[in-house]
Write an enzyme that holds these catalytic residues in place. Structure first.
Site, PDB file in Angstrom:
ATOM      1  N   LYS A  35      54.525  26.177 -61.217  1.00  0.00           N
ATOM      2  CA  LYS A  35      53.832  27.181 -60.334  1.00  0.00           C
ATOM      3  C   LYS A  35      53.336  28.398 -61.182  1.00  0.00           C
ATOM      4  CE  LYS A  35      56.518  28.200 -56.808  1.00  0.00           C
ATOM      5  NZ  LYS A  35      57.971  28.951 -56.046  1.00  0.00           N
ATOM      6  N   PHE A 147      57.634  42.298 -44.483  1.00  0.00           N
ATOM      7  CA  PHE A 147      57.403  41.767 -42.999  1.00  0.00           C
ATOM      8  C   PHE A 147      56.067  40.831 -42.933  1.00  0.00           C
ATOM      9  CE2 PHE A 147      59.671  45.999 -42.579  1.00  0.00           C
ATOM     10  CZ  PHE A 147      60.737  45.678 -42.390  1.00  0.00           C
ATOM     11  N   ARG A 149      53.325  38.267 -42.533  1.00  0.00           N
ATOM     12  CA  ARG A 149      53.183  36.899 -41.830  1.00  0.00           C
ATOM     13  C   ARG A 149      52.313  36.014 -42.765  1.00  0.00           C
ATOM     14  NH1 ARG A 149      49.372  39.257 -37.663  1.00  0.00           N
ATOM     15  NH2 ARG A 149      48.989  40.675 -39.642  1.00  0.00           N
ATOM     16  N   LYS A 206      65.047  43.979 -40.923  1.00  0.00           N
ATOM     17  CA  LYS A 206      64.320  42.612 -41.295  1.00  0.00           C
ATOM     18  C   LYS A 206      64.836  41.541 -40.334  1.00  0.00           C
ATOM     19  CE  LYS A 206      61.701  39.450 -42.532  1.00  0.00           C
ATOM     20  NZ  LYS A 206      61.098  38.939 -43.910  1.00  0.00           N
ATOM     21  N   LEU A 252      53.709  36.375 -26.921  1.00  0.00           N
ATOM     22  CA  LEU A 252      54.041  35.623 -25.584  1.00  0.00           C
ATOM     23  C   LEU A 252      53.133  34.417 -25.477  1.00  0.00           C
ATOM     24  CD1 LEU A 252      54.123  38.566 -23.027  1.00  0.00           C
ATOM     25  CD2 LEU A 252      56.153  37.211 -24.006  1.00  0.00           C
ATOM     26  N   GLY A 255      54.466  27.633 -25.796  1.00  0.00           N
ATOM     27  CA  GLY A 255      53.936  26.313 -26.452  1.00  0.00           C
ATOM     28  C   GLY A 255      55.135  25.461 -27.105  1.00  0.00           C
ATOM     29  N   CYS A 262      60.809  31.250 -41.732  1.00  0.00           N
ATOM     30  CA  CYS A 262      61.500  32.388 -41.729  1.00  0.00           C
ATOM     31  C   CYS A 262      62.261  32.501 -40.643  1.00  0.00           C
ATOM     32  CB  CYS A 262      60.828  33.572 -41.836  1.00  0.00           C
ATOM     33  SG  CYS A 262      59.915  33.958 -43.371  1.00  0.00           S
ATOM     34  N   LYS A 265      65.385  30.021 -39.740  1.00  0.00           N
ATOM     35  CA  LYS A 265      66.544  30.050 -40.535  1.00  0.00           C
ATOM     36  C   LYS A 265      67.181  31.663 -40.407  1.00  0.00           C
ATOM     37  CE  LYS A 265      64.653  31.855 -44.641  1.00  0.00           C
ATOM     38  NZ  LYS A 265      65.088  33.232 -45.136  1.00  0.00           N
TER      39      LYS A 265
HETATM   40  C1  UDX Z   1      57.471  35.668 -39.345  1.00  0.00           C
HETATM   41  C2  UDX Z   1      57.142  37.244 -38.953  1.00  0.00           C
HETATM   42  O1  UDX Z   1      56.164  37.174 -38.180  1.00  0.00           O
HETATM   43  C3  UDX Z   1      57.129  38.210 -40.187  1.00  0.00           C
HETATM   44  O2  UDX Z   1      56.931  39.530 -39.794  1.00  0.00           O
HETATM   45  C4  UDX Z   1      58.339  37.813 -41.195  1.00  0.00           C
HETATM   46  O3  UDX Z   1      58.058  38.625 -42.290  1.00  0.00           O
HETATM   47  C5  UDX Z   1      58.626  36.360 -41.528  1.00  0.00           C
HETATM   48  O4  UDX Z   1      58.409  35.715 -40.177  1.00  0.00           O
HETATM   49  P1  UDX Z   1      55.674  33.913 -40.050  1.00  0.00           P
HETATM   50  O5  UDX Z   1      56.750  32.873 -40.365  1.00  0.00           O
HETATM   51  O6  UDX Z   1      54.511  33.837 -41.189  1.00  0.00           O
HETATM   52  O7  UDX Z   1      56.156  35.260 -39.929  1.00  0.00           O
HETATM   53  O8  UDX Z   1      54.904  33.523 -38.816  1.00  0.00           O
HETATM   54  P2  UDX Z   1      54.804  34.256 -37.221  1.00  0.00           P
HETATM   55  O9  UDX Z   1      53.145  34.276 -37.349  1.00  0.00           O
HETATM   56  O10 UDX Z   1      55.284  35.214 -36.916  1.00  0.00           O
HETATM   57  O11 UDX Z   1      54.908  32.769 -36.503  1.00  0.00           O
HETATM   58  C6  UDX Z   1      56.249  32.400 -36.550  1.00  0.00           C
HETATM   59  C7  UDX Z   1      56.125  30.976 -35.434  1.00  0.00           C
HETATM   60  O12 UDX Z   1      56.040  31.460 -34.057  1.00  0.00           O
HETATM   61  C8  UDX Z   1      54.966  30.020 -35.693  1.00  0.00           C
HETATM   62  O13 UDX Z   1      55.651  28.747 -35.648  1.00  0.00           O
HETATM   63  C9  UDX Z   1      54.209  30.348 -34.347  1.00  0.00           C
HETATM   64  O14 UDX Z   1      53.245  29.309 -34.013  1.00  0.00           O
HETATM   65  C10 UDX Z   1      55.071  30.720 -33.267  1.00  0.00           C
HETATM   66  N1  UDX Z   1      54.605  31.428 -32.320  1.00  0.00           N
HETATM   67  C11 UDX Z   1      54.132  32.710 -32.711  1.00  0.00           C
HETATM   68  C12 UDX Z   1      54.682  31.046 -31.010  1.00  0.00           C
HETATM   69  O15 UDX Z   1      54.904  30.033 -30.585  1.00  0.00           O
HETATM   70  N2  UDX Z   1      53.993  31.887 -29.771  1.00  0.00           N
HETATM   71  C13 UDX Z   1      53.794  33.153 -30.397  1.00  0.00           C
HETATM   72  O16 UDX Z   1      53.307  33.877 -29.335  1.00  0.00           O
HETATM   73  C14 UDX Z   1      53.848  33.627 -31.629  1.00  0.00           C
END
Ligand code: UDX
Length: 436
Positions: A35, A147, A149, A206, A252, A255, A262, A265
């Site tokens: 890495k 935070f 994404r 968090k 919202l 699906g 994240c 877990k």
């Molecule tokens: C998330 C948090 O958003 C972030 O703030 C934190 O630091 C880490 O966890 P991430 O895991 O990158 O980030 O993904 P995110 O975009 O939040 O989506 C999480 C999951 O929820 C995905 O599988 C996504 O497909 C799903 N999702 C998201 C839905 O099913 N519906 C939604 O409306 C939004």
């Protein structure tokens, strides 16, 4: 400012590159030599938009380097702790072994006045323990949760919607908060709010944020379950709910539910910690949030089985998507891959495709069929299942084009991301999640 970032995964690599882009002098440290070699040559070892560009700029400017030697952190004014906190094998709690190992390795290199800033997601109470462990070095602990994404990580790190800094309520704590104000001077100047809290509150922010987001997604997925039996449409419901500014439309999206490294877990670890603190009852709903989420995967599989007349054995199924969400190659707890694996378990001839996550998927699930190109996955398929809403599937794939490739015009839209009317008009049998 001179700083080190310990742990260069999805979080640390982006943080290191972003800090260098803000003008700091950064060394990223990781135990994984491969890495480090990749990062040091300006190549992101995972898919993250804009990261490679930022790495190359940082390295060329001389402000960013990577190393496997923790002693290279010595001399930094701030040390960011960005190692992973996965789920313990066979349990729900967070596995803190990487946090513990990083603190132990860094300990001899901490000097009086240094700030150790924790970014990893940890159970509340962890920071107080670390503060105790480093006290004799004269360094100060701050907790500065991340935070970001995935897919938006560079943007979220450079222009965060808030910066939270937890410190002890003493003079050293307020000095540490000032140091972090200096670190984040650029985002602060562009208006990011800066909140100073105690250590425990910063850790909780968090966990609580992720618990809220997961709850919001499972709420709408629970409504999808009701919509299914009531002959209603959850996407219209979400739109109508979202106009209420107290609720809002984001998160919202009903699906196949949430996945990734994240949310799943983190809500389990949050509930496990609450139980240890004797208040498991306060977050008992998170068990339900988790259960609703996992039920959506069952439901997607059932929709495919029903759409194919009750039996998928020997049927060719094109699975569009493997990553847990678009703009990522991350397959950790991916609902998309879970659906593919379950269909394969029922004897279907599954062909998975994804524009970014295919190598990771192949390595983790060699039993599945794969196609590098979307159209090769679609060829001769008896059914098409959309499980990750990449643009390549939701916008760039027209129902007419897909119809020319498949054997059966059956589509299951696991992300409610397709234009149902357009697909039906092109002769497809369309099934959404929680839609009529
Ligand atoms: C998330 C948090 O958003 C972030 O703030 C934190 O630091 C880490 O966890 P991430 O895991 O990158 O980030 O993904 P995110 O975009 O939040 O989506 C999480 C999951 O929820 C995905 O599988 C996504 O497909 C799903 N999702 C998201 C839905 O099913 N519906 C939604 O409306 C939004």
């Amino acid at each position: 400012m001179r700083m080190s970032v310990i742990g260069c995964g999805y979080l640390g690599a982006v943080h290191a590159a972003a800090m260098a882009s803000l003008g700091h002098d950064v060394v990223g440290i990781d135990v994984d030599e491969q890495k480090v070699v990749s990062l040091a040559s300006g190549h992101a070892p995972f898919y993250e938009p804009r990261l490679s560009e930022l790495l190359k700029e940082g390295i060329a400017s001389g402000r960013l380097r990577f190393s496997t030697r923790v002693e290279d952190a010595a001399g930094s004014a701030v040390h960011f702790l960005a190692v992973g906190t996965p789920q313990v094998p066979g349990g729900h709690a967070a596995d803190l072994r990487f946090v513990d190992a990083a603190v132990e390795a860094l300990h001899p290199h901490l000097r009086p006045g240094d700030v150790l800033a924790g970014k990893s997601t940890v159970p509340v109470g962890t920071a107080a323990g670390i503060a105790g462990r480093i006290r004799t070095t004269g360094a100060t602990l701050a907790w500065n949760p991340e935070f970001l994404r995935e897919g938006w990580a560079v943007h979220d790190t450079i222009t965060p919607d808030r910066i939270v800094v937890g410190v002890a309520p003493d003079a050293n704590g307020s000095c540490a908060a000032d140091v972090l104000r200096e670190v984040y001077a650029a985002p602060l100047a562009s208006g990011s709010p800066f909140l100073v809290t105690d250590l425990a509150t910063a850790e909780l922010v968090k966990g609580a944020a992720n618990a809220f987001l997961a709850t919001k997604i499972s709420f709408i997925n629970a409504m999808a379950e009701i919509a299914e039996v009531a002959q209603a449409d959850v996407t219209l419901l979400a739109e109508a709910l979202g106009h209420d500014t107290r609720i809002g439309r984001r998160y919202l999206g009903a699906g196949i539910g949430f996945g990734g490294g994240c949310l799943p877990k983190d809500i389990r670890a949050f509930a496990a910690r609450a139980e240890e603190l004797g208040r498991g009852d306060a977050v008992g709903f998170l068990r339900e949030v988790d259960a609703i989420n996992l039920r959506r995967r069952d439901r997607a599989v059932q929709l495919v089985v029903d759409a194919l007349g009750g039996l998928v054995f020997g049927k060719r199924i094109a699975v569009l998507g493997a990553a847990f969400k678009p703009f990522s190659d991350d397959i950790r707890d991916s609902p998309a891959l879970d659906v593919a694996v379950r269909l394969r378990g029922l004897g279907a001839d599954v062909v998975v495709t994804d524009p970014a996550a295919l190598d990771n998927a192949r390595a983790a699930h060699p039993q599945l069929g794969y196609a590098d190109e979307r159209d090769d996955a679609l060829r001769e398929a008896d059914a098409v299942v959309v499980v990750t809403e990449w643009e390549l599937y939701r916008r760039e794939l027209t129902p007419r084009h897909a119809a020319g490739l498949v054997r059966g015009r059956v589509v299951i839209d696991g992300r409610n991301c397709l234009d149902a009317a357009a697909w039906r008009a092109a002769g497809w049998t369309y099934h959404g999640m929680g839609r009529r």
